[in-house]
Design an enzyme around this catalytic site. Structure first.
Site, PDB file in Angstrom:
ATOM      1  N   LYS A 105       0.825  -1.225   0.000  1.00  0.00           N
ATOM      2  CA  LYS A 105       0.000   0.000   0.000  1.00  0.00           C
ATOM      3  C   LYS A 105       0.852   1.264   0.000  1.00  0.00           C
ATOM      4  O   LYS A 105       0.490   2.266  -0.621  1.00  0.00           O
ATOM      5  CB  LYS A 105      -0.968   0.016   1.176  1.00  0.00           C
ATOM      6  CG  LYS A 105      -0.294  -0.035   2.519  1.00  0.00           C
ATOM      7  CD  LYS A 105      -1.177  -0.603   3.603  1.00  0.00           C
ATOM      8  CE  LYS A 105      -0.318  -1.304   4.607  1.00  0.00           C
ATOM      9  NZ  LYS A 105      -0.682  -2.617   4.940  1.00  0.00           N
ATOM     10  N   GLU A 129      -4.409  -5.791  -5.782  1.00  0.00           N
ATOM     11  CA  GLU A 129      -5.638  -6.059  -5.015  1.00  0.00           C
ATOM     12  C   GLU A 129      -5.355  -6.215  -3.515  1.00  0.00           C
ATOM     13  O   GLU A 129      -6.122  -5.737  -2.676  1.00  0.00           O
ATOM     14  CB  GLU A 129      -6.296  -7.339  -5.556  1.00  0.00           C
ATOM     15  CG  GLU A 129      -7.618  -7.685  -4.918  1.00  0.00           C
ATOM     16  CD  GLU A 129      -8.704  -6.679  -5.245  1.00  0.00           C
ATOM     17  OE1 GLU A 129      -9.135  -6.596  -6.395  1.00  0.00           O
ATOM     18  OE2 GLU A 129      -9.129  -5.959  -4.317  1.00  0.00           O
ATOM     19  N   VAL A 132      -5.231  -3.142  -0.407  1.00  0.00           N
ATOM     20  CA  VAL A 132      -6.346  -2.567   0.371  1.00  0.00           C
ATOM     21  C   VAL A 132      -7.349  -3.677   0.661  1.00  0.00           C
ATOM     22  O   VAL A 132      -7.784  -4.385  -0.250  1.00  0.00           O
ATOM     23  CB  VAL A 132      -7.099  -1.465  -0.420  1.00  0.00           C
ATOM     24  CG1 VAL A 132      -8.097  -0.757   0.490  1.00  0.00           C
ATOM     25  CG2 VAL A 132      -6.166  -0.481  -1.064  1.00  0.00           C
ATOM     26  N   ILE A 136     -10.581  -8.949   0.534  1.00  0.00           N
ATOM     27  CA  ILE A 136     -11.851  -8.443  -0.027  1.00  0.00           C
ATOM     28  C   ILE A 136     -11.567  -7.852  -1.412  1.00  0.00           C
ATOM     29  O   ILE A 136     -10.704  -6.973  -1.532  1.00  0.00           O
ATOM     30  CB  ILE A 136     -12.478  -7.336   0.854  1.00  0.00           C
ATOM     31  CG1 ILE A 136     -12.369  -7.671   2.340  1.00  0.00           C
ATOM     32  CG2 ILE A 136     -13.924  -7.085   0.459  1.00  0.00           C
ATOM     33  CD1 ILE A 136     -12.751  -6.511   3.258  1.00  0.00           C
ATOM     34  N   GLY A 187      -2.049 -10.782  17.921  1.00  0.00           N
ATOM     35  CA  GLY A 187      -1.370 -10.658  16.628  1.00  0.00           C
ATOM     36  C   GLY A 187      -2.076  -9.719  15.652  1.00  0.00           C
ATOM     37  O   GLY A 187      -1.743  -9.670  14.477  1.00  0.00           O
ATOM     38  N   GLU A 190       0.926  -4.616  15.637  1.00  0.00           N
ATOM     39  CA  GLU A 190       2.368  -4.860  15.674  1.00  0.00           C
ATOM     40  C   GLU A 190       2.964  -4.316  16.973  1.00  0.00           C
ATOM     41  O   GLU A 190       2.309  -3.541  17.682  1.00  0.00           O
ATOM     42  CB  GLU A 190       3.011  -4.183  14.469  1.00  0.00           C
ATOM     43  CG  GLU A 190       2.505  -4.829  13.196  1.00  0.00           C
ATOM     44  CD  GLU A 190       3.173  -4.287  11.962  1.00  0.00           C
ATOM     45  OE1 GLU A 190       4.262  -3.725  12.083  1.00  0.00           O
ATOM     46  OE2 GLU A 190       2.585  -4.452  10.885  1.00  0.00           O
ATOM     47  N   ASP A 201      -1.845   3.934   8.033  1.00  0.00           N
ATOM     48  CA  ASP A 201      -2.194   2.771   7.206  1.00  0.00           C
ATOM     49  C   ASP A 201      -3.501   3.051   6.443  1.00  0.00           C
ATOM     50  O   ASP A 201      -3.599   2.773   5.244  1.00  0.00           O
ATOM     51  CB  ASP A 201      -2.348   1.555   8.139  1.00  0.00           C
ATOM     52  CG  ASP A 201      -2.814   0.303   7.415  1.00  0.00           C
ATOM     53  OD1 ASP A 201      -1.949  -0.397   6.868  1.00  0.00           O
ATOM     54  OD2 ASP A 201      -4.030   0.030   7.396  1.00  0.00           O
ATOM     55  N   LYS A 205      -4.339   3.414   2.209  1.00  0.00           N
ATOM     56  CA  LYS A 205      -5.387   2.641   1.539  1.00  0.00           C
ATOM     57  C   LYS A 205      -6.424   3.568   0.925  1.00  0.00           C
ATOM     58  O   LYS A 205      -6.912   3.326  -0.190  1.00  0.00           O
ATOM     59  CB  LYS A 205      -6.030   1.675   2.531  1.00  0.00           C
ATOM     60  CG  LYS A 205      -5.065   0.581   2.992  1.00  0.00           C
ATOM     61  CD  LYS A 205      -5.644  -0.158   4.181  1.00  0.00           C
ATOM     62  CE  LYS A 205      -4.761  -1.309   4.631  1.00  0.00           C
ATOM     63  NZ  LYS A 205      -5.228  -1.875   5.910  1.00  0.00           N
TER      64      LYS A 205
HETATM   65  N1  LIG Z   1       0.479  -9.117   6.599  1.00  0.00           N
HETATM   66  C1  LIG Z   1      -0.717  -8.796   6.132  1.00  0.00           C
HETATM   67  O1  LIG Z   1      -1.740  -9.244   6.634  1.00  0.00           O
HETATM   68  C2  LIG Z   1      -0.828  -7.860   4.945  1.00  0.00           C
HETATM   69  C3  LIG Z   1      -2.106  -7.514   4.478  1.00  0.00           C
HETATM   70  C4  LIG Z   1      -2.217  -6.691   3.354  1.00  0.00           C
HETATM   71  C5  LIG Z   1      -1.068  -6.223   2.744  1.00  0.00           C
HETATM   72  N2  LIG Z   1       0.149  -6.558   3.237  1.00  0.00           N
HETATM   73  C6  LIG Z   1       1.326  -6.051   2.560  1.00  0.00           C
HETATM   74  O2  LIG Z   1       2.067  -7.140   2.031  1.00  0.00           O
HETATM   75  C7  LIG Z   1       3.465  -6.834   2.034  1.00  0.00           C
HETATM   76  C8  LIG Z   1       4.210  -7.931   2.801  1.00  0.00           C
HETATM   77  O3  LIG Z   1       3.742  -7.960   4.127  1.00  0.00           O
HETATM   78  P1  LIG Z   1       4.136  -9.159   5.126  1.00  0.00           P
HETATM   79  O4  LIG Z   1       3.256  -9.007   6.314  1.00  0.00           O
HETATM   80  O5  LIG Z   1       4.150 -10.447   4.397  1.00  0.00           O
HETATM   81  O6  LIG Z   1       5.629  -8.735   5.515  1.00  0.00           O
HETATM   82  P2  LIG Z   1       6.707  -9.583   6.324  1.00  0.00           P
HETATM   83  O7  LIG Z   1       6.055 -10.712   7.035  1.00  0.00           O
HETATM   84  O8  LIG Z   1       7.516  -8.618   7.111  1.00  0.00           O
HETATM   85  O9  LIG Z   1       7.635 -10.218   5.171  1.00  0.00           O
HETATM   86  C9  LIG Z   1       8.521  -9.466   4.418  1.00  0.00           C
HETATM   87  C10 LIG Z   1       9.375 -10.401   3.593  1.00  0.00           C
HETATM   88  O10 LIG Z   1      10.215  -9.625   2.750  1.00  0.00           O
HETATM   89  C11 LIG Z   1      11.588  -9.966   2.960  1.00  0.00           C
HETATM   90  N3  LIG Z   1      12.349  -8.718   2.889  1.00  0.00           N
HETATM   91  C12 LIG Z   1      12.129  -7.568   3.586  1.00  0.00           C
HETATM   92  N4  LIG Z   1      13.028  -6.629   3.219  1.00  0.00           N
HETATM   93  C13 LIG Z   1      13.813  -7.185   2.288  1.00  0.00           C
HETATM   94  C14 LIG Z   1      14.926  -6.735   1.542  1.00  0.00           C
HETATM   95  N5  LIG Z   1      15.415  -5.495   1.696  1.00  0.00           N
HETATM   96  N6  LIG Z   1      15.503  -7.580   0.683  1.00  0.00           N
HETATM   97  C15 LIG Z   1      15.031  -8.846   0.536  1.00  0.00           C
HETATM   98  N7  LIG Z   1      13.976  -9.330   1.200  1.00  0.00           N
HETATM   99  C16 LIG Z   1      13.378  -8.514   2.074  1.00  0.00           C
HETATM  100  C17 LIG Z   1      11.666 -10.605   4.330  1.00  0.00           C
HETATM  101  O11 LIG Z   1      12.778 -11.483   4.356  1.00  0.00           O
HETATM  102  P3  LIG Z   1      13.112 -12.398   5.641  1.00  0.00           P
HETATM  103  O12 LIG Z   1      11.997 -13.408   5.697  1.00  0.00           O
HETATM  104  O13 LIG Z   1      14.420 -13.018   5.347  1.00  0.00           O
HETATM  105  O14 LIG Z   1      13.100 -11.475   6.805  1.00  0.00           O
HETATM  106  C18 LIG Z   1      10.303 -11.306   4.410  1.00  0.00           C
HETATM  107  O15 LIG Z   1      10.373 -12.577   3.830  1.00  0.00           O
HETATM  108  C19 LIG Z   1       3.575  -5.445   2.655  1.00  0.00           C
HETATM  109  O16 LIG Z   1       3.595  -4.482   1.647  1.00  0.00           O
HETATM  110  C20 LIG Z   1       2.280  -5.312   3.473  1.00  0.00           C
HETATM  111  O17 LIG Z   1       1.862  -3.963   3.638  1.00  0.00           O
HETATM  112  C21 LIG Z   1       0.301  -7.359   4.324  1.00  0.00           C
END
Ligand SMILES: NC(=O)c1ccc[n+]([C@@H]2O[C@H](COP(=O)([O-])OP(=O)(O)OC[C@H]3O[C@@H](n4cnc5c(N)ncnc54)[C@H](OP(=O)(O)O)[C@@H]3O)[C@@H](O)[C@H]2O)c1
Length: 428
Positions: A105, A129, A132, A136, A187, A190, A201, A205
């Site tokens: 986002k 998609e 945001v 959904i 959970g 954060e 956030d 969105k």
């Molecule tokens: N979590 C949700 O429910 C959710 C919902 C909607 C949207 N999003 C979006 O989806 C995206 C991912 O979220 P997430 O919750 O999956 O994040 P996350 O759990 O923090 O995972 C981030 C991943 O990216 C890798 N990474 C981070 N910085 C890096 C870098 N500089 N070089 C290489 N790899 C890197 C990390 O590697 P390591 O594993 O080695 O640390 C990890 O595997 C974000 O944009 C977030 O806003 C998340």
């Protein structure tokens, strides 16, 4: 059968969800796509980190060029998060002729115009998609299914953390601090919850939703915003006693050529469907000039719901690749004639702490009246104490006029102890 190769940037919450869905639903996905989908490489920060997922560890790399410069990769899926290096990786992937799917986002809200132009220039697709509303399908509904409408209004609960906190405060009478702690234990929040509770956030969105709905890119820093940190459990109870729920609402409304856009904790009448959206759930209420009113509801975050949105985007791109089609992203320039006005006017909930004696309400309403602030309803919540809470709901008034009126109310120190709370009211 053809093979489509994916380069995954990130294997955290959402990246793991994508991997799991591809494995669990492999037959359904293959049948729908008409191709094999293979993960070719996965970029992470730390190869040795223990991971809660079964996969071929040979896929992991810490070198982004293994994906961005890899001629075998068709689609790059960016799930790293944050602005950099994600923004640079997305651009590089598109310049190298790869389609992009992202759930980021921050990047889309800040740079959507530039990225859409780059996609068109390089004849590739960019889909977002998951950025945001998690699982959904908000983006697809607005850009495709409602494409024949002029969107008049969007009002959303688009941050699950704050909705969970407000729900605990309302249902269990918890303080903000206790509800935040519970959200962290479950959970839903954060360790550093500031982006959620301060509204950042939701701003990202809302900027994305406004861009696709009104054809206008409003920079996140230009969207007026207030988080929920100043909301107390008492305020929620006062609001409930007069028939309202308190929600963090992200609002964008086209009012006669002016785009009102803001994020605020607001009162919403109990009969409105958004008032019934509780816990970590999200919902977006949309008014279109053809479809009328509709609301989309579901899980706004999480590994599998967001992974579901990402897979949907991948499948959409594969469908277009098989038809050799290209959608174009011109929707972000259609609305440039709209004037962005932020928070211009509205109806407001004002709680004053006043001296409990006859004539006080008259003094206050006369003072507000001098500033063209008319009162829709008044409720006094207690009696017998030195200062008692009195709640005013105003009719529609410009925010500037309201602030001037309240400045004068603050000077009535012989009858008013405090202007304790000002919240927007969504009247329906
Ligand atoms: N979590 C949700 O429910 C959710 C919902 C909607 C949207 N999003 C979006 O989806 C995206 C991912 O979220 P997430 O919750 O999956 O994040 P996350 O759990 O923090 O995972 C981030 C991943 O990216 C890798 N990474 C981070 N910085 C890096 C870098 N500089 N070089 C290489 N790899 C890197 C990390 O590697 P390591 O594993 O080695 O640390 C990890 O595997 C974000 O944009 C977030 O806003 C998340």
């Amino acid at each position: 059968m053809d093979i489509i190769r994916i380069g995954l940037l990130g294997l955290g919450n959402v990246g793991s969800g994508v991997m799991n869905i591809l494995r669990q639903n492999i037959n359904k996905i293959r049948e729908y796509a008409g191709v094999h989908i293979e993960i070719e490489k996965v970029l992470v920060r730390d190869i040795n980190k223990p991971r809660d997922i079964v996969f071929d560890e040979q896929l992991l790399t810490t070198n982004p060029q293994d994906i961005l410069d890899n001629p075998d990769i068709d689609i790059v899926v960016e799930l790293i998060g944050g602005i950099e290096p994600a923004f640079s990786y997305i651009k590089q992937a598109m310049v190298n002729g790869k389609h992009v799917v992202t759930a980021n986002k921050a990047v889309i809200a800040t740079y959507c115009k530039e990225l859409f132009e780059l996609a068109d220039k390089n004849n590739v697709e960019i889909r977002f998609e998951g950025s945001v509303g998690g699982g959904i399908p908000l983006i697809d509904t607005i850009t495709n299914k409602l494409a024949g409408n002029q969107i008049d209004e969007l009002v959303g609960i688009i941050n699950g953390t704050t909705n969970y906190i407000l729900s605990r405060m309302s249902r269990e009478g918890m303080s903000f601090e206790a509800a935040l702690k519970k959200a962290q234990q479950k959970g839903y929040a954060e360790a550093d919850p500031s982006s959620d509770i301060e509204g950042q956030d939701a701003i990202y969105k809302l900027a994305i939703l406004a861009a696709i709905s009104f054809g206008l890119h409003v920079s996140p820093q230009d969207i007026p915003c207030e988080g929920i940190t100043r909301i107390s459990e008492h305020e929620i109870r006062y609001a409930e006693e007069i028939g309202y729920a308190v929600k963090l609402l992200a609002t964008a409304r086209n009012r006669d050529g002016k785009l009102e856009i803001h994020v605020h904790p607001s009162l919403i009448p109990n009969h409105h469907p958004l008032a019934a959206v509780h816990d970590e759930f999200n919902a977006l209420f949309i008014k279109g000039n053809a479809v009328g009113e509709l609301m989309l509801y579901g899980k706004g975050a999480g590994s599998m719901p967001t992974g579901s949105a990402v897979i949907g985007d991948i499948l959409d791109i594969i469908k277009m690749m098989r038809q050799s089609a290209k959608t174009g992203s011109s929707f972000v320039s259609n609305g440039e004639k709209l004037k962005v006005v932020g928070e211009e006017s509205g109806s407001y909930y004002i709680r004053l702490q006043v001296v409990d004696k006859p004539g006080v309400l008259g003094i206050i309403t006369t003072t507000l009246g001098k500033h063209d602030i008319s009162i829709a309803s008044v409720a006094q919540q207690g009696m017998g104490q030195e200062l008692v809470p009195v709640i005013f709901i105003t009719h529609e008034v410009e925010r500037e006029k309201l602030d001037r009126g309240l400045d004068e109310i603050r000077k009535l120190s012989h009858v008013v102890g405090e202007v304790a709370c000002i919240l927007r009211v969504e009247s329906y």
